[in-house]
Design a protein around this motif. Structure first.
Motif, PDB file in Angstrom:
ATOM      1  N   VAL A   1     121.829 -20.292 102.247  1.00 26.18           N
ATOM      2  CA  VAL A   1     120.614 -20.145 102.827  1.00 26.18           C
ATOM      3  C   VAL A   1     119.830 -21.398 102.957  1.00 26.18           C
ATOM      4  CG1 VAL A   1     118.444 -18.705 102.611  1.00 26.18           C
ATOM      5  CG2 VAL A   1     120.754 -17.979 102.101  1.00 26.18           C
TER       6      VAL A   1
ATOM      7  N   GLY B   1     112.767 -21.075 102.968  1.00 30.13           N
ATOM      8  CA  GLY B   1     111.977 -20.627 103.645  1.00 30.13           C
ATOM      9  C   GLY B   1     111.040 -21.624 104.132  1.00 30.13           C
TER      10      GLY B   1
ATOM     11  N   ILE C   1     111.591 -14.893 104.120  1.00 30.55           N
ATOM     12  CA  ILE C   1     112.427 -14.809 103.157  1.00 30.55           C
ATOM     13  C   ILE C   1     112.506 -13.441 102.548  1.00 30.55           C
ATOM     14  CG2 ILE C   1     113.253 -15.761 101.038  1.00 30.55           C
ATOM     15  CD1 ILE C   1     113.704 -17.559 103.396  1.00 30.55           C
TER      16      ILE C   1
ATOM     17  N   LEU D   1     114.811 -11.617 104.814  1.00 27.85           N
ATOM     18  CA  LEU D   1     116.198 -12.111 104.681  1.00 27.85           C
ATOM     19  C   LEU D   1     116.825 -11.238 103.280  1.00 27.85           C
ATOM     20  CD1 LEU D   1     118.768 -13.620 104.814  1.00 27.85           C
ATOM     21  CD2 LEU D   1     117.496 -15.532 103.492  1.00 27.85           C
TER      22      LEU D   1
ATOM     23  N   THR E   1     112.420 -19.817  97.098  1.00 30.84           N
ATOM     24  CA  THR E   1     113.060 -18.863  98.084  1.00 30.84           C
ATOM     25  C   THR E   1     114.080 -17.957  97.425  1.00 30.84           C
ATOM     26  OG1 THR E   1     112.955 -20.583  99.744  1.00 30.84           O
ATOM     27  CG2 THR E   1     114.791 -18.891  99.935  1.00 30.84           C
TER      28      THR E   1
ATOM     29  N   ILE F   1     114.372 -13.898  97.497  1.00 31.57           N
ATOM     30  CA  ILE F   1     115.441 -12.864  98.018  1.00 31.57           C
ATOM     31  C   ILE F   1     116.208 -12.160  96.868  1.00 31.57           C
ATOM     32  CG2 ILE F   1     117.986 -13.213  98.527  1.00 31.57           C
ATOM     33  CD1 ILE F   1     117.128 -15.868  99.818  1.00 31.57           C
TER      34      ILE F   1
ATOM     35  N   ASN G   1     114.859 -21.828 109.150  1.00 30.19           N
ATOM     36  CA  ASN G   1     114.290 -21.594 107.677  1.00 30.19           C
ATOM     37  C   ASN G   1     114.903 -19.869 107.504  1.00 30.19           C
ATOM     38  OD1 ASN G   1     111.841 -23.228 108.579  1.00 30.19           O
ATOM     39  ND2 ASN G   1     112.561 -23.478 106.586  1.00 30.19           N
ATOM     40  N   GLY G   2     115.820 -19.656 106.514  1.00 35.35           N
ATOM     41  CA  GLY G   2     116.171 -18.242 106.263  1.00 35.35           C
ATOM     42  C   GLY G   2     117.424 -17.779 106.849  1.00 35.35           C
TER      43      GLY G   2
ATOM     44  N   ARG H   1     117.909 -11.711 108.588  1.00 37.53           N
ATOM     45  CA  ARG H   1     116.451 -11.622 108.634  1.00 37.53           C
ATOM     46  C   ARG H   1     115.846 -10.831 109.721  1.00 37.53           C
ATOM     47  NH1 ARG H   1     112.768 -17.187 109.059  1.00 37.53           N
ATOM     48  NH2 ARG H   1     111.419 -15.301 109.914  1.00 37.53           N
TER      49      ARG H   1
END
Length: 232
Positions: free
Chosen positions: A9, A12, A38, A41, A66, A70, A194-195, A218
């Protein structure tokens, strides 16, 4: 028999990402928007029923933040977590914190007299070293060796622990470099969101790319939030 599969990944969205500054080894936290992305995600991974045996991040705060979001969102916060500095972002030396437009759209193209999209990773690294007044920027040989050995060590560990899925949070240029090292036909200059999630499998000492920059998790998490399945 289960495969060793790495879900890699990109962290974020951070303060520096938002204002267009090169982050490198410097660090800024996720913004509220970045945290929400995130969280989306994590919900998407939960909805897909993907479970992880282990988690890995670089030693940068933005990757650790991040990962925490998650794992909480997908209710897997108690799995083992290892920090590995080898999967840090590229080091931009004294250019850490510089505006992306000046570094990638100005300085490097002026050195090589060609557009950034036409530069090799080695040229980018050489150019950064050339203009780094502090002498901190890494050589291309150092960058590619640490990235490769870092991800290889992670894959070997997951495999020795019985295989299965691992989640790894790293950085945009680092992940793009890994994809290119696995398969040099991978386009250079990947603009990983990002993500986003890139997935590779590892078997008999070799990596195979399954996905690069996948945003479907996401998007699914965002849909769940918008439909009121979860609280934001």
């Amino acid at each position: 028999m289960a495969k060793t599969r790495l879900y890699i990944v990109r962290h974020g969205k951070t303060m520096f990402n938002t204002i267009g500054r090169a982050q490198g080894w410097s660090d800024t936290p996720l913004t509220a928007e970045g945290e929400r992305g995130i969280y989306e995600l994590g919900l998407g991974l939960k909805e897909a029923r993907i479970s992880f045996k282990e988690a890995f991040t670089s030693d940068s705060g933005r990757t650790v933040q991040t990962l925490e979001i998650i794992l909480e969102a997908c209710q897997q916060e108690f799995i083992p977590h290892t920090r590995d500095k080898r999967i840090r972002e590229w080091c931009f030396g004294s250019l850490d914190g510089a505006y992306n437009g000046e570094l990638f759209g100005g300085v490097l193209p002026r050195i090589f007299k060609k557009d950034i999209k036409d530069l090799t990773y080695q040229e980018i690294a050489d150019g950064i070293q050339q203009v780094d007044t502090a002498g901190w920027a890494e050589s291309w040989e150092t960058i590619k060796e640490r990235i490769w050995l870092g991800f290889l060590a992670i894959a070997d560990k997951v495999e020795s622990d019985g295989r299965g899925n691992a989640i790894i949070v790293s950085h945009g240029m680092t992940i793009a470099t890994l994809m290119w090292l696995i398969d040099p036909k991978t386009p250079k200059g990947l603009a990983l969101d990002n993500g986003s999630v890139s997935v590779v499998t590892y078997e008999n000492g070799a990596f195979t790319i399954e996905k690069i920059g996948d945003m479907s998790y996401r998007k699914e998490g965002r849909r769940l939030l918008e439909e009121g399945e979860y609280e934001n």
